[in-house]
Design an enzyme around this catalytic site. Structure first.
Site, PDB file in Angstrom:
ATOM      1  N   LYS A 119     -14.041  -1.803  -2.225  1.00 60.92           N
ATOM      2  CA  LYS A 119     -15.432  -1.792  -1.734  1.00 60.92           C
ATOM      3  C   LYS A 119     -15.761  -3.086  -1.001  1.00 60.92           C
ATOM      4  O   LYS A 119     -16.319  -3.073   0.089  1.00 60.92           O
ATOM      5  CB  LYS A 119     -16.393  -1.622  -2.900  1.00 60.92           C
ATOM      6  CG  LYS A 119     -17.851  -1.937  -2.584  1.00 60.92           C
ATOM      7  CD  LYS A 119     -18.760  -1.734  -3.765  1.00 60.92           C
ATOM      8  CE  LYS A 119     -18.863  -2.922  -4.681  1.00 60.92           C
ATOM      9  NZ  LYS A 119     -19.756  -3.997  -4.240  1.00 60.92           N
ATOM     10  N   ASN A 120     -15.362  -4.224  -1.583  1.00 62.34           N
ATOM     11  CA  ASN A 120     -15.807  -5.517  -1.033  1.00 62.34           C
ATOM     12  C   ASN A 120     -14.989  -5.972   0.158  1.00 62.34           C
ATOM     13  O   ASN A 120     -15.300  -6.989   0.762  1.00 62.34           O
ATOM     14  CB  ASN A 120     -15.816  -6.579  -2.134  1.00 62.34           C
ATOM     15  CG  ASN A 120     -16.916  -6.280  -3.149  1.00 62.34           C
ATOM     16  OD1 ASN A 120     -17.785  -5.447  -2.895  1.00 62.34           O
ATOM     17  ND2 ASN A 120     -16.857  -6.939  -4.288  1.00 62.34           N
ATOM     18  N   CYS A 149     -30.975  -9.234  -7.005  1.00 59.65           N
ATOM     19  CA  CYS A 149     -30.533  -8.109  -7.829  1.00 59.65           C
ATOM     20  C   CYS A 149     -30.469  -8.605  -9.267  1.00 59.65           C
ATOM     21  O   CYS A 149     -30.613  -9.791  -9.539  1.00 59.65           O
ATOM     22  CB  CYS A 149     -29.190  -7.571  -7.333  1.00 59.65           C
ATOM     23  SG  CYS A 149     -27.880  -8.718  -7.545  1.00 59.65           S
ATOM     24  N   ARG A 183     -29.703 -13.985  -4.990  1.00 60.26           N
ATOM     25  CA  ARG A 183     -28.599 -13.832  -4.034  1.00 60.26           C
ATOM     26  C   ARG A 183     -28.983 -14.545  -2.725  1.00 60.26           C
ATOM     27  O   ARG A 183     -29.334 -13.929  -1.751  1.00 60.26           O
ATOM     28  CB  ARG A 183     -28.290 -12.355  -3.806  1.00 60.26           C
ATOM     29  CG  ARG A 183     -28.061 -11.541  -5.075  1.00 60.26           C
ATOM     30  CD  ARG A 183     -26.818 -11.935  -5.862  1.00 60.26           C
ATOM     31  NE  ARG A 183     -25.588 -11.606  -5.181  1.00 60.26           N
ATOM     32  CZ  ARG A 183     -24.981 -10.428  -5.236  1.00 60.26           C
ATOM     33  NH1 ARG A 183     -25.533  -9.450  -5.914  1.00 60.26           N
ATOM     34  NH2 ARG A 183     -23.852 -10.212  -4.606  1.00 60.26           N
ATOM     35  N   ASP A 229     -16.377 -10.467 -11.033  1.00 61.70           N
ATOM     36  CA  ASP A 229     -16.545  -9.003 -11.075  1.00 61.70           C
ATOM     37  C   ASP A 229     -15.733  -8.355 -12.189  1.00 61.70           C
ATOM     38  O   ASP A 229     -15.870  -7.148 -12.409  1.00 61.70           O
ATOM     39  CB  ASP A 229     -16.163  -8.383  -9.726  1.00 61.70           C
ATOM     40  CG  ASP A 229     -17.130  -8.779  -8.637  1.00 61.70           C
ATOM     41  OD1 ASP A 229     -16.823  -8.572  -7.454  1.00 61.70           O
ATOM     42  OD2 ASP A 229     -18.190  -9.346  -8.969  1.00 61.70           O
ATOM     43  N   ARG A 232     -21.971   3.104  -7.106  1.00 66.31           N
ATOM     44  CA  ARG A 232     -21.916   2.196  -5.946  1.00 66.31           C
ATOM     45  C   ARG A 232     -20.511   1.653  -5.732  1.00 66.31           C
ATOM     46  O   ARG A 232     -20.121   1.345  -4.619  1.00 66.31           O
ATOM     47  CB  ARG A 232     -22.876   1.013  -6.155  1.00 66.31           C
ATOM     48  CG  ARG A 232     -24.346   1.369  -6.051  1.00 66.31           C
ATOM     49  CD  ARG A 232     -25.174   0.116  -6.078  1.00 66.31           C
ATOM     50  NE  ARG A 232     -24.560  -0.874  -5.215  1.00 66.31           N
ATOM     51  CZ  ARG A 232     -24.495  -2.192  -5.495  1.00 66.31           C
ATOM     52  NH1 ARG A 232     -25.038  -2.649  -6.598  1.00 66.31           N
ATOM     53  NH2 ARG A 232     -23.920  -3.040  -4.665  1.00 66.31           N
TER      54      ARG A 232
HETATM   55  C1  EPZ Z   1     -19.479 -11.014  -3.109  1.00 61.31           C
HETATM   56  O1  EPZ Z   1     -20.889 -11.186  -3.170  1.00 61.31           O
HETATM   57  C2  EPZ Z   1     -19.209  -9.666  -3.758  1.00 61.31           C
HETATM   58  N1  EPZ Z   1     -19.897  -8.623  -3.008  1.00 61.31           N
HETATM   59  C3  EPZ Z   1     -19.691  -9.672  -5.211  1.00 61.31           C
HETATM   60  O2  EPZ Z   1     -19.305  -8.434  -5.786  1.00 61.31           O
HETATM   61  C4  EPZ Z   1     -18.965 -10.790  -5.944  1.00 61.31           C
HETATM   62  O3  EPZ Z   1     -19.463 -10.845  -7.270  1.00 61.31           O
HETATM   63  C5  EPZ Z   1     -19.222 -12.125  -5.233  1.00 61.31           C
HETATM   64  O4  EPZ Z   1     -18.813 -12.030  -3.857  1.00 61.31           O
HETATM   65  C6  EPZ Z   1     -18.453 -13.266  -5.873  1.00 61.31           C
HETATM   66  O5  EPZ Z   1     -17.096 -13.000  -5.860  1.00 61.31           O
HETATM   67  C7  EPZ Z   1     -19.365  -8.226  -1.834  1.00 61.31           C
HETATM   68  O6  EPZ Z   1     -18.357  -8.729  -1.394  1.00 61.31           O
HETATM   69  C8  EPZ Z   1     -20.098  -7.135  -1.125  1.00 61.31           C
HETATM   70  P1  EPZ Z   1     -21.110 -15.111  -2.832  1.00 61.31           P
HETATM   71  P2  EPZ Z   1     -21.560 -12.384  -2.316  1.00 61.31           P
HETATM   72  O7  EPZ Z   1     -21.856 -15.358  -1.572  1.00 61.31           O
HETATM   73  O8  EPZ Z   1     -20.810 -12.628  -1.081  1.00 61.31           O
HETATM   74  C9  EPZ Z   1     -24.075 -18.601  -4.141  1.00 61.31           C
HETATM   75  C10 EPZ Z   1     -19.582  -6.473  -7.036  1.00 61.31           C
HETATM   76  O9  EPZ Z   1     -19.812  -6.304  -8.239  1.00 61.31           O
HETATM   77  N2  EPZ Z   1     -24.523 -18.554  -2.756  1.00 61.31           N
HETATM   78  O10 EPZ Z   1     -19.644 -15.382  -2.856  1.00 61.31           O
HETATM   79  O11 EPZ Z   1     -23.019 -12.100  -2.222  1.00 61.31           O
HETATM   80  C11 EPZ Z   1     -24.450 -17.338  -4.912  1.00 61.31           C
HETATM   81  O12 EPZ Z   1     -25.746 -17.458  -5.469  1.00 61.31           O
HETATM   82  C12 EPZ Z   1     -20.335  -7.538  -6.263  1.00 61.31           C
HETATM   83  O13 EPZ Z   1     -18.730  -5.840  -6.368  1.00 61.31           O
HETATM   84  C13 EPZ Z   1     -25.421 -19.521  -2.319  1.00 61.31           C
HETATM   85  O14 EPZ Z   1     -25.831 -20.398  -3.071  1.00 61.31           O
HETATM   86  O15 EPZ Z   1     -21.345 -13.611  -3.287  1.00 61.31           O
HETATM   87  C14 EPZ Z   1     -23.386 -17.277  -5.979  1.00 61.31           C
HETATM   88  O16 EPZ Z   1     -23.758 -18.141  -7.046  1.00 61.31           O
HETATM   89  C15 EPZ Z   1     -21.387  -8.231  -7.110  1.00 61.31           C
HETATM   90  N3  EPZ Z   1     -25.857 -19.477  -1.018  1.00 61.31           N
HETATM   91  C16 EPZ Z   1     -22.150 -17.870  -5.292  1.00 61.31           C
HETATM   92  O17 EPZ Z   1     -22.659 -18.599  -4.161  1.00 61.31           O
HETATM   93  C17 EPZ Z   1     -25.408 -18.520  -0.142  1.00 61.31           C
HETATM   94  O18 EPZ Z   1     -25.810 -18.541   1.050  1.00 61.31           O
HETATM   95  C18 EPZ Z   1     -21.148 -16.840  -4.800  1.00 61.31           C
HETATM   96  O19 EPZ Z   1     -21.854 -15.923  -4.006  1.00 61.31           O
HETATM   97  C19 EPZ Z   1     -24.504 -17.540  -0.610  1.00 61.31           C
HETATM   98  C20 EPZ Z   1     -24.068 -17.583  -1.916  1.00 61.31           C
END
Ligand code: EPZ
Length: 431
Positions: free
Chosen positions: A22-23, A116, A121, A308, A400
């Site tokens: 998915k990701n 969420c 996020r 995850d 999802r």
């Molecule tokens: C991706 O989300 C995945 N989703 C998530 O999977 C996964 O949990 C996550 O990466 C971490 O591995 C998809 O790929 C669609 P991040 P993403 O930006 O990209 C902080 C699932 O269950 N952050 O890597 O949104 C954020 O708050 C889903 O399949 C900032 O501070 O995650 C978090 O603490 C859930 N500022 C950390 O970084 C930003 O601009 C990692 O977030 C962006 C993120």
């Protein structure tokens, strides 16, 4: 609304095949906007998140054809630059449309995704990256407005307080591949799904060096061309089935997954003493007597332990003698499954970003509520190890990210069926 009814305590046995990730599929679908030529994608999982993303692509103007299950042909000839709230709000990952729209049209208006249940996020790093590419970014009325008429490559450090950002990296890479000049991206995410996106972009003619490392060098091209690409397997789905086999002391062969995609996860299960046989493209869990050993897990960006798969190993540790500690460093609130597991008899206490799990508890079936994608998976895993019947509501969260989950579990002997919430016995609803 659909519910799952699960009769637990049945050791699972047999083979299960893993679907497309998915990701990886989500940013790769967004990347089809980077060219006006046809892109053919294979191994696309049939999930509600995919359907949402395809709906947005069509709204933006792309043609989407499904010649056969799992295959999508996307042609984005004439597209607009706006991704509206009513579509984006359904799935926050649609924020990764920003990069391709900026690249292709030199402008974008994308609704800011909602938060969420697993926590805030933010997209501050996405915006920081776009500004470093000389884009003008304005946030107003719940939208990110980007003017990229003077976009140009440059040095970007994309790390935040939690380390790298997965969709942030995807966005900035997709914005940079058509930006004049060279972009040096430091603290890029190295998740296999980001690698998969980069490999497809290279197949479309993008120039990216350092793929798989935290430092990417992207040289902007004039145009990208179409391609055919097959999406990698879903390592999180694979890990979920591995835990299902372990929780029920079964014999489950998870096929279509390369162990190298699950390094930290398999290392932690080995530390717990779970007997596994690893092949080039499969991982087999074999039955064991006695208890596994408790573990101390901290979730980190790749190659660290994946957030995850945090809820899933937590469910397994309720069955393991001793005290296990699971610390969530990516989404500190990602423990929505805990109160539901406690209702099934698990002994877990939350101390800040950590869950302290006292095993082994005999779980008993109950009526529980799913709250988010991976929490739902953890509840099903716990139900599979419980005595008696468990009813799980709000399983739309699960749909999802897991394709035909109950059907795949049934093929390895799980007693699980998808019913309507109207089928929940009245006596259960009294509580
Ligand atoms: C991706 O989300 C995945 N989703 C998530 O999977 C996964 O949990 C996550 O990466 C971490 O591995 C998809 O790929 C669609 P991040 P993403 O930006 O990209 C902080 C699932 O269950 N952050 O890597 O949104 C954020 O708050 C889903 O399949 C900032 O501070 O995650 C978090 O603490 C859930 N500022 C950390 O970084 C930003 O601009 C990692 O977030 C962006 C993120």
């Amino acid at each position: 609304m659909d519910v799952f009814k699960v009769n637990g305590n049945v050791p699972l046995k047999g083979e299960v095949h893993v679907g497309g990730a998915k990701n990886a599929a989500l940013p790769i679908l967004a990347a089809t906007l980077l060219t006006e030529e046809k892109v053919v994608l294979r191994n696309v999982p049939d999930l509600s998140d995919m359907r949402f993303m395809l709906e947005i692509l069509r709204h933006i103007g792309a043609d989407t054809i499904q010649p056969e299950p799992g295959v999508w042909e996307i042609t984005a000839k004439e597209i607009t630059h706006i991704a509206p709230y009513e579509l984006v709000r359904k799935m926050r990952a649609s924020v990764c449309l920003l990069g391709p729209l900026v690249s292709r049209l030199r402008k974008a208006e994308v609704s800011i995704p909602g938060g969420c249940v697993i926590g805030p996020r933010p997209i501050d790093l996405h915006i920081k990256g776009l500004k470093k590419l000389n884009c003008k970014v304005d946030i107003s009325n719940g939208y990110v407005h980007v003017d990229a008429s003077d976009i140009k490559g440059g040095p970007i450090f994309l790390g935040g307080r939690s380390g790298s950002t997965v969709t942030g990296t995807a966005n900035i890479v997709m914005a940079a591949v058509l930006a004049p000049g060279t972009t040096r991206l430091e603290c890029a995410a190295c998740e296999p799904e980001v690698v998969d996106l980069c490999e497809m972009l290279v197949k479309m003619g993008a120039q990216i060096e350092g793929v798989g490392s935290p430092e990417l060098t992207i040289t902007g091209r004039e145009k990208l061309h179409g391609c055919e690409y097959s999406i990698i397997s879903d390592r999180i789905e694979a890990g979920t089935f591995i835990i299902a086999g372990a929780m029920t002391r079964g014999d489950v062969n998870v096929k279509g997954i390369a162990p190298k995609l699950l390094g930290a996860f398999l290392d932690k299960l080995e530390e717990a003493g779970l007997p596994m046989e690893l092949g080039a493209d499969n991982i087999r869990v074999t039955p064991y007597k006695g208890s596994l050993k408790p573990v101390d897990v901290i979730t980190l960006p790749h190659p660290g332990y994946p957030t995850d798969l945090q809820a899933q190993i937590g469910a397994l540790m309720t069955q393991t003698e001793g005290l296990s500690i699971i610390t969530e460093r990516i989404y500190p609130h990602r423990f929505m499954h805990v109160p539901e597991l406690q209702r099934m008899g698990a002994e877990i206490s939350i101390e800040g970003p950590s869950a302290i799990i006292k095993g082994a508890s005999q779980l008993s079936g109950a009526q529980v509520m799913a709250s988010d994608l991976r929490a739902s998976a953890a509840l099903i895993l716990a139900a599979l190890a419980s005595k008696g019947e468990t009813w799980i509501q709000r399983i739309y969260h699960l749909d999802r990210g897991y394709e035909r989950f109950e059907k795949k579990l049934t093929t390895i002997g799980a007693q699980i069926e998808r019913l309507s919430d109207k089928d929940i016995p009245k006596e259960l609803l009294q509580y």
